[in-house]
Design a protein around this motif. Structure first.
Motif, PDB file in Angstrom:
ATOM      1  N   ASP A  14      -5.120   3.300   2.351  1.00  0.00           N
ATOM      2  CA  ASP A  14      -5.162   2.160   1.430  1.00  0.00           C
ATOM      3  C   ASP A  14      -4.874   0.862   2.180  1.00  0.00           C
ATOM      4  N   PRO A  33       0.823  -1.220   0.000  1.00  0.00           N
ATOM      5  CA  PRO A  33       0.000   0.000   0.000  1.00  0.00           C
ATOM      6  C   PRO A  33       0.851   1.262   0.000  1.00  0.00           C
ATOM      7  N   ARG A  34       0.325   2.313  -0.635  1.00  0.00           N
ATOM      8  CA  ARG A  34       1.050   3.571  -0.742  1.00  0.00           C
ATOM      9  C   ARG A  34       0.860   4.472   0.466  1.00  0.00           C
ATOM     10  N   ARG A  84      -7.952  -0.084   4.313  1.00  0.00           N
ATOM     11  CA  ARG A  84      -9.032  -0.636   3.486  1.00  0.00           C
ATOM     12  C   ARG A  84      -8.727  -2.060   3.055  1.00  0.00           C
TER      13      ARG A  84
END
Length: 485
Positions: A436, A431-432, A439
């Motif tokens: 994110d 994830p960045r 989620r």
């Protein structure tokens, strides 16, 4: 400089979980106990209990208001009672009249399922059903900062490649020696200390144990490092990336699975088939569990940050593994274990921030944040990290997960492969950012079932609050970019 660890101190023998702490206090000269637990944000919470009252605390528990900690309870909740586990007792070598004892959390007679130690113990119970014990060792990196302005404490530690530098080590020898003496007096078995890749950054390694013992030791380690740094006039931080141009603090975990005296991860030339399935589960679930191993906004400055002064971030940004190769998320250094290089050392500890340093001099590096005023603490959780390894690893064994698609030859430098390269076909990215990652965790029904719905609900709620708090913050960068638009 003064050494605070008392000469001639001797740690007593390890106790049974139900040992009489009142009798132990009399025998060992203990005046006070810190009865402790770790909340969802990795904050160490304690009550200081005089030895004259420890018998009552062992019977009734030490009371805490759960809503005053990072657990998912409101102000109407009943007392959270921490029941001391006497087997964790460590008399403090630099203050022998004080002892630290970890405990388990209960409310109205029921164990708090969302508490991190309970999450780990549930996974340990699952491992025991299968006939296994997870053994782990951690490598937690930290910076030694000035107590006055949060810059690197050593003004002469300015090399672009300072890793293993002898003189920088010697200028902090008194503090490091004090920490190592403290840990070894507590039977950690420290076998090496080094200056790490960033200026002012260090790492202390101790021998692996069963994962619950290692987790309890990890908690004590961070507390001892911070406490002794303050006594020496410094400040220690485990924040993932406190300097934007230096490599950050990782918390690598080495894992092996044992059945009795046999390491079932050990293979002939590399790790065993069982270990590969276990690893396959860890790799498959990494994008989902990143929110736990990398739990802060700042975490993603380490995973996805710019190049460092030394040339490498030493942190992963893709889900890959290889042999003895530090450019991948998982390293297999030998035929008996693997190392996950994803997790943070510790994290953001601030509410009020004033400005961002853009200036860089010999002693003042580009900072992510400068003035720290009010504290809270997300930290990679010593209990949740091994719990994740077991939950995902056993899922991998049950589903016969195959890690082959994420594998690279040992001579492949992952940092040199650009995005979009055909070599990355089928390779997941991490994830960045925190939302994110959150989620991804929330959408993974397997992890919810494996770690428990109560824990997942509470943890995700706190993650979303963290992101909302960050999103509401007006940063200096925004002002610089748009104030004159």
């Amino acid at each position: 400089m003064q050494c605070f660890t008392k000469a001639g101190f001797c740690q007593g023998e390890k106790l049974a979980a139900n040992a009489d702490l009142s009798a132990v206090a009399k025998a060992r000269g203990i005046d006070f106990f810190l009865v402790a637990f770790v909340d969802l944000r990795g904050v160490l919470r304690t009550k200081m209990v005089p030895s004259s009252a420890i018998k009552q605390i062992q019977r009734d528990g030490a009371g805490f208001a759960p809503a005053a900690t990072w657990l998912d309870f409101g102000p109407h909740a009943a007392d959270l009672l921490v029941m001391p586990d006497a087997s964790t007792l460590l008399q403090v070598p630099f203050s022998p009249e004080l002892a630290v004892v970890m405990g388990d959390c209960f409310i109205e007679g029921k164990e708090v399922a969302q508490s991190p130690r309970a999450v780990l113990k549930a996974q340990i119970a699952e491992a025991q059903k299968r006939g296994y014990v997870l053994k782990s060792g951690v490598e937690a990196e930290f910076f030694i900062l000035s107590a006055q302005n949060d810059s690197i404490s050593d003004e002469r530690d300015i090399q672009s490649k300072p890793c293993y530098d002898a003189q920088s080590m010697m200028r902090r020898y008194a503090l490091l020696a004090d920490i190592v003496k403290t840990l070894n007096a507590c039977d950690f078995g420290v076998y090496q200390t080094d200056h790490e890749d960033a200026n002012g950054q260090f790492e202390i390694n101790w021998h692996y144990r069963d994962c619950l013992t290692t987790a309890d030791q990890h908690v004590f380690f961070k507390w001892a490092v911070k406490t002794l740094a303050e006594r020496h006039g410094f400040r220690a931080t485990f924040m993932p990336r406190p300097f934007s141009n230096l490599s950050g603090n990782g918390c690598h975990i080495h894992c092996s699975l044992w059945s009795g005296e046999k390491n079932v991860f050990e293979g002939k030339e590399s790790i065993s088939d069982l270990a590969l399935q276990f690893l396959g589960g860890v790799l498959a679930k990494a994008p989902s569990f990143c929110a736990v191993t990398n739990p802060t906004v700042n975490s993603y400055k380490r995973l996805n940050g710019a190049a460092t002064a030394s040339g490498y971030t030493w942190s992963p940004n893709r889900v890959s593994w290889s042999g003895n190769n530090r450019s991948h998320m998982v390293r297999v250094p030998d035929n008996d274990r693997f190392e996950l290089r994803l997790a943070d050392g510790a994290v953001l500890e601030l509410l009020g921030v004033h400005m961002v340093h853009e200036k860089q001099t010999a002693t003042h590096y580009s900072r992510v944040y400068s003035k720290i005023s009010t504290f809270y603490g997300w930290q990679v959780n010593p209990y949740l990290l091994p719990a994740l390894m077991m939950a995902c690893g056993f899922w991998g064994i049950d589903t016969k997960a195959d890690p082959a698609k994420c594998s690279f030859p040992a001579d492949v430098n992952m940092y040199e492969i650009p995005d979009g390269s055909p070599k990355l076909e089928g390779i997941a990215s991490l994830p960045r950012n925190l939302i994110d990652a959150t989620r991804a965790l929330e959408s993974d029904k397997d992890l919810s079932a494996l770690l428990g719905a109560d824990f997942m609900r509470a943890f995700i709620k706190l993650q979303k609050l963290e992101w909302a708090d960050f999103s509401a913050h007006l940063s200096t960068w925004e002002l610089m970019q748009t104030l004159d638009c």
